[in-house]
Design a protein around this motif. Structure first.
Motif, short mmCIF file in Angstrom:
data_model
loop_
_atom_site.label_atom_id
_atom_site.label_comp_id
_atom_site.label_asym_id
_atom_site.label_seq_id
_atom_site.Cartn_x
_atom_site.Cartn_y
_atom_site.Cartn_z
N ALA A 1 35.31 -49.77 -30.62
CA ALA A 1 34.64 -48.73 -29.83
C ALA A 1 33.36 -48.25 -30.49
N ASP A 2 33.37 -48.15 -31.84
CA ASP A 2 32.18 -47.62 -32.51
C ASP A 2 31.07 -48.66 -32.63
N ALA A 3 31.32 -49.90 -32.14
CA ALA A 3 30.28 -50.93 -32.18
C ALA A 3 29.55 -51.10 -30.86
N LEU A 4 30.01 -50.41 -29.83
CA LEU A 4 29.41 -50.58 -28.50
C LEU A 4 27.93 -50.21 -28.50
N ALA B 1 29.24 -53.55 -23.60
CA ALA B 1 30.02 -52.76 -22.66
C ALA B 1 31.16 -53.62 -22.15
N LEU B 2 32.22 -52.97 -21.72
CA LEU B 2 33.36 -53.70 -21.17
C LEU B 2 32.89 -54.58 -20.01
N GLY B 3 33.29 -55.84 -20.02
CA GLY B 3 32.90 -56.78 -18.97
C GLY B 3 31.70 -57.64 -19.32
N ASP B 4 30.95 -57.28 -20.37
CA ASP B 4 29.82 -58.12 -20.79
C ASP B 4 30.32 -59.49 -21.23
N ILE C 1 34.05 -59.64 -22.71
CA ILE C 1 34.69 -58.51 -23.41
C ILE C 1 35.74 -57.93 -22.47
N GLY C 2 37.01 -58.12 -22.83
CA GLY C 2 38.10 -57.67 -21.96
C GLY C 2 38.78 -56.40 -22.43
N ALA C 3 38.49 -55.97 -23.67
CA ALA C 3 39.15 -54.77 -24.19
C ALA C 3 38.27 -54.11 -25.23
N VAL C 4 38.34 -52.81 -25.26
CA VAL C 4 37.68 -52.02 -26.31
C VAL C 4 38.78 -51.31 -27.08
N VAL C 5 38.80 -51.48 -28.39
CA VAL C 5 39.85 -50.86 -29.21
C VAL C 5 39.23 -49.92 -30.23
#
Length: 413
Positions: free
Chosen positions: A175-178, A184-187, A206-210
């Motif tokens: 999350a802190d690398a976005l 972004a999610l989906g890129d 990108i299917g998940a943000v952790v």
């Protein structure tokens, strides 16, 4: 992370400001520090206090080396201990594995994972791999980790998207690398193996943000994707034992299985946390080297200042001797002066360094720095060391002053 440079500039400004304002602090601070000497070593403590506060600029300049050195050492010491505690908290909170196999080298030899899987009592082995991968034209360190390992070996959940997408072959990002990478999610990311430029690049969504500090990278890939783009170096193994299995017996069997590889070691959850956190201790060797250098500079500065002070006070010293001050009492007065200067510089430096370190959790929270821990015992030992430094620095000036002939000193212009 963007606040770190500003914190560095602010810290430099604070230290510079303290050095400029130190002469104003000499009087009140040394009055407090000298109180025990004034009360217990009469009248020598009062004489020493008057001598060191007589010229505050000189006293502050003499203590300057210790102020800077101790500010650096205390900041780094607090940072090291806080990092250790923060890392241990992260490992304790996010690691769910029963056993971990690590290497004394940056990688585990080939074959370790297969041998460990064959050990009776081992239910699952989650292999963590890493490698340098070209992501959208930029080289990045990425980690390969099995989707089944989430919840089994590592307690991590998705803040956006879901880990089911990761299990289908999509990527997970921190999350802190976005913002840092503009993700972004989906890129869709384009990944390439830098060691195999002949192979076509691979596109991964990108299917998940952790939000996890268990991995020190920005991008996680499923094992097959990681293998396809060159992230194949085995870093460690997370082991899950079978229900009802004797953990000690399984550990002994795993230890026997990895023994031929020499560099591999088997750790339980507590040992793994301590091992990861203990790596921070290597920083302290550099800190103590800096401490030794600052102490050496401080000793030379105090010796020089005391020698100059004795020369300037020759007539005063002669008069004190003439009215009954003994050689030992004169030497003791100079030793107290030296100790007060050394403790003053150390106390101010430790206060500044600890104060600066207190700002670190808010600035470095995204990097996993979540807990502020102050090594009070270590800081106290530094104050004691300052007293010893003061005694050592005073030896030559004290002996020189005690040996001054009284009549010559009294008649000195």
């Amino acid at each position: 992370s963007g606040g770190a440079p500003l914190l560095g500039l602010g810290a430099a400004g604070v230290v510079a400001g303290v050095l400029l304002l130190a002469p104003l602090a000499v009087g009140p601070v040394l009055t407090v520090l000298a109180a025990p000497f004034v009360a217990l070593v009469r009248p020598l403590g009062g004489l020493a206090r008057g001598n060191v506060t007589r010229q505050p600029r000189r006293t502050a300049a003499t203590a300057g080396a210790l102020v800077v050195g101790m500010a650096l050492v205390s900041t780094t010491s607090v940072l090291a201990l806080s990092t250790r505690v923060s890392v241990q908290d992260i490992v304790d909170q996010e690691t769910a594995a029963d056993l971990v196999v690590r290497s004394a080298m940056p990688y585990l030899p080939d074959g370790v994972a297969g041998d460990v899987r064959a050990v009776p009592g081992v239910a699952a082995v989650d292999v963590t791999t890493y490698g340098q991968v070209v992501v959208d034209g930029e080289p990045q360190l990425v980690v390969g980790f099995p989707a089944d390992g989430f919840g089994r070996s590592v307690r991590t959940t998705a803040t956006e998207g879901d880990l089911a997408a990761y299990a289908r072959g999509e990527a997970a990002v921190m999350a802190d690398a976005l913002d840092e990478h503009g993700w972004a999610l989906g890129d869709v990311l384009t990944l390439a193996d830098p060691a195999r430029p002949d192979l076509p690049a691979r596109e991964v969504r990108i299917g998940a943000v952790v939000d996890s500090h268990a991995f020190s990278v920005d991008l996680l890939l499923p094992p097959d994707v990681a293998a396809a783009v060159g992230a194949t170096t085995t870093e460690m193994l997370f082991l899950d034992t079978e229900p009802g299995a004797d953990l000690a017996a399984v550990r002994a069997a795993v230890t026997d299985a990895v023994a031929p590889y020499v560099v591999a070691s088997v750790l339980d959850a507590d040992e793994f946390a301590a091992d990861v956190a203990g790596q921070v201790e290597s920083v302290l060797a550099i800190v103590y080297a800096l401490l030794g250098l600052s102490v050496l500079v401080a000793v030379l500065g105090i010796v020089n200042t005391l020698a100059l002070s004795v020369a300037e006070r020759t007539r005063e010293i002669g008069l004190l001797r003439a009215v009954g001050l003994g050689r030992a009492q004169l030497a003791t007065t100079i030793v107290i002066e030296s100790v007060l200067v050394a403790v003053f510089g150390t106390a101010v430096g430790l206060a500044v360094g600890t104060g600066l370190a207190a700002a670190l959790p808010s600035v470095l929270a995204d990097q996993g720095f979540t807990t502020l821990a102050v090594p009070w015992a270590q800081l106290g030992a530094m104050l004691v060391l300052a007293g010893v430094v003061g005694v050592v620095a005073a030896v030559w000036p004290a002996v020189r002053a005690a040996r001054l002939p009284v009549l010559d000193a009294v008649s000195h212009d």
